[in-house]
Design an enzyme around this catalytic site. Structure first.
Site, short mmCIF file in Angstrom:
data_model
loop_
_atom_site.label_atom_id
_atom_site.label_comp_id
_atom_site.label_asym_id
_atom_site.label_seq_id
_atom_site.Cartn_x
_atom_site.Cartn_y
_atom_site.Cartn_z
N LYS A 1 0.86 -1.18 0.00
CA LYS A 1 0.00 0.00 0.00
C LYS A 1 0.90 1.24 0.00
O LYS A 1 1.55 1.55 1.01
CB LYS A 1 -0.92 -0.03 1.23
CG LYS A 1 -1.95 -1.15 1.14
CD LYS A 1 -2.89 -0.89 -0.02
CE LYS A 1 -3.59 -2.14 -0.50
NZ LYS A 1 -4.34 -1.92 -1.75
N LYS B 1 -13.18 -6.91 -8.60
CA LYS B 1 -13.75 -6.98 -7.26
C LYS B 1 -15.23 -7.29 -7.43
O LYS B 1 -15.94 -6.57 -8.14
CB LYS B 1 -13.56 -5.64 -6.54
CG LYS B 1 -12.12 -5.35 -6.14
CD LYS B 1 -12.03 -4.06 -5.36
CE LYS B 1 -10.77 -3.98 -4.52
NZ LYS B 1 -9.55 -3.68 -5.28
MG MG Z 1 -6.01 -2.17 -5.72
#
Ligand code: MG
Length: 367
Positions: free
Chosen positions: A165, A265
């Site tokens: 991240k 997703k």
């Molecule tokens: Mg991502």
């Protein structure tokens, strides 16, 4: 197999690591997940789950799932849970957009269809490719040293795919990428996911500063056009995630050769049915995929496993096991990670059985 009732349960999912941090100072310490029960007149019940990554990641939030179900649910009573195409058309005509609200109902109906025909969802989605699914580990945004330490630890647990991240201070992000890359070995893969967090000039500095590192760059900036510009100025393999939220965006990005990998997703696209459509198109067009969701617990992990396991291995970049990140389990039969991999259940439907003592009483019922 008419739908006779839809119920929603609220489950809190704390994280083993205490919190999960990503671009722009965003973080979550306890996920608010909604488990959805779809009951039918034949007595077969299906289960789904929707778990936004907080209210500030995609245009989705936890209470919005419940509010959306209250709005949408009455339009679905009496519809055949096994006629999933008809049901999706009904959902789209009754509520415009709000893909994430529809995702849990679609997931529960796949569970019902699988239980009805005695087959795992994976089989209904095309069959099982390979023995297992390779998982990535998301590495929460910390100092470069701490992230490198986490990667070394998760590598020792069997993971070989790491998603850092980043999307913070570009100078620190450059250090993060270099520090983690130093821990990796041949065969490992590293993705630097900025989660839309960089300005264009920041993204350009980062990709140039790490040009000697074998790293994928994921969703550097907020808009599609900014990402496309970065893509055209770097030779790093490139991943798009947040911008690919519809079939139209996938086709546009494919025409522009805007990415090498897309992140599918389930809730971003509106459920297994629509995610499968994107999955199948990506397979035909030769675009590799990470198959996952925004977040989740046992049921979402099971759904990811069925969609991923029914995807050709050559085109499956990686996948994820969210239930191993959280401290609460609320269903038996969900995939359990084994040395950086998981498998879809061979039991009918999603292969999970909810623990009603953990779910408690429903927070919403539509009949
Ligand atoms: Mg991502």
């Amino acid at each position: 197999m008419g739908i006779s009732a839809i119920r929603a349960y609220r489950v809190e999912l704390p994280l083993h690591e205490g919190s999960y941090k990503w671009s722009g100072g965003k973080s979550v310490s306890v996920f608010d997940s909604t488990v959805i029960e779809v009951e039918t007149t034949e007595g077969i019940t299906g289960w789904g789950e929707v778990c936004p990554l907080g209210p500030f990641y995609l245009p989705a939030y936890a209470d919005g799932v419940r509010a959306g179900l209250k709005e949408l649910g009455p339009h679905l009573i009496g519809y055949d849970a096994c006629e999933i195409g008809v049901l999706n058309a009904r959902m789209d005509s009754a509520l415009l957009g709000h893909n994430y609200v529809k995702s849990g109902i679609d997931m529960a109906c796949w569970d019902i269809l699988g239980k009805t025909c005695g087959q795992p969802v994976c089989t209904l989605l095309g069959g099982r490719f390979g023995d297992d699914i390779t998982l990535y580990r998301a590495i929460s945004q910390e100092s470069p040293e701490d992230m490198a330490g986490k990667v070394a630890g998760y590598r020792a647990e069997g993971y070989r795919r790491f998603q850092l991240k980043v999307g913070g201070d570009p100078d620190v992000d450059i250090q993060r990428i270099h520090a983690v890359a130093a821990k990796l070995q041949t065969g490992d893969r590293l993705v630097a996911d900025a989660n839309t967090g960089w300005m264009l000039h920041e993204a350009m500095r980062v990709v140039r500063a790490v040009q000697d590192v074998d790293v994928y760059i994921e969703q550097p900036c907020r808009t599609y056009e900014e990402c496309l510009s970065v893509r055209r100025h770097t030779n790093h393999p490139f991943v798009l995630d947040e911008n690919i939220d519809s079939l139209e965006m996938l086709l546009r990005a494919q025409r522009d050769l805007a990415m090498d990998v897309v992140n599918i997703k389930i809730s971003k696209l509106g459920g297994i049915t629509k995610a499968r459509q994107v999955r199948d198109l990506c397979t035909s067009m030769g675009i590799a995929m990470t198959i996952e969701d925004s977040w989740g617990g046992d049921i979402i992990t099971a759904a990811i496993a069925h969609l991923a396991h029914s995807t050709q291995e050559s085109i499956r970049f990686t996948s994820t096991d969210f239930n191993s990140y959280v401290t609460v389990s609320f269903a038996t039969g969900a995939p359990q990670r084994e040395s950086g991999t998981m498998k879809a259940s061979t039991a009918p439907g999603l292969g999970i059985e909810p623990m009603m003592n953990v779910l408690g009483d429903p927070v919403l019922e539509v009949k």
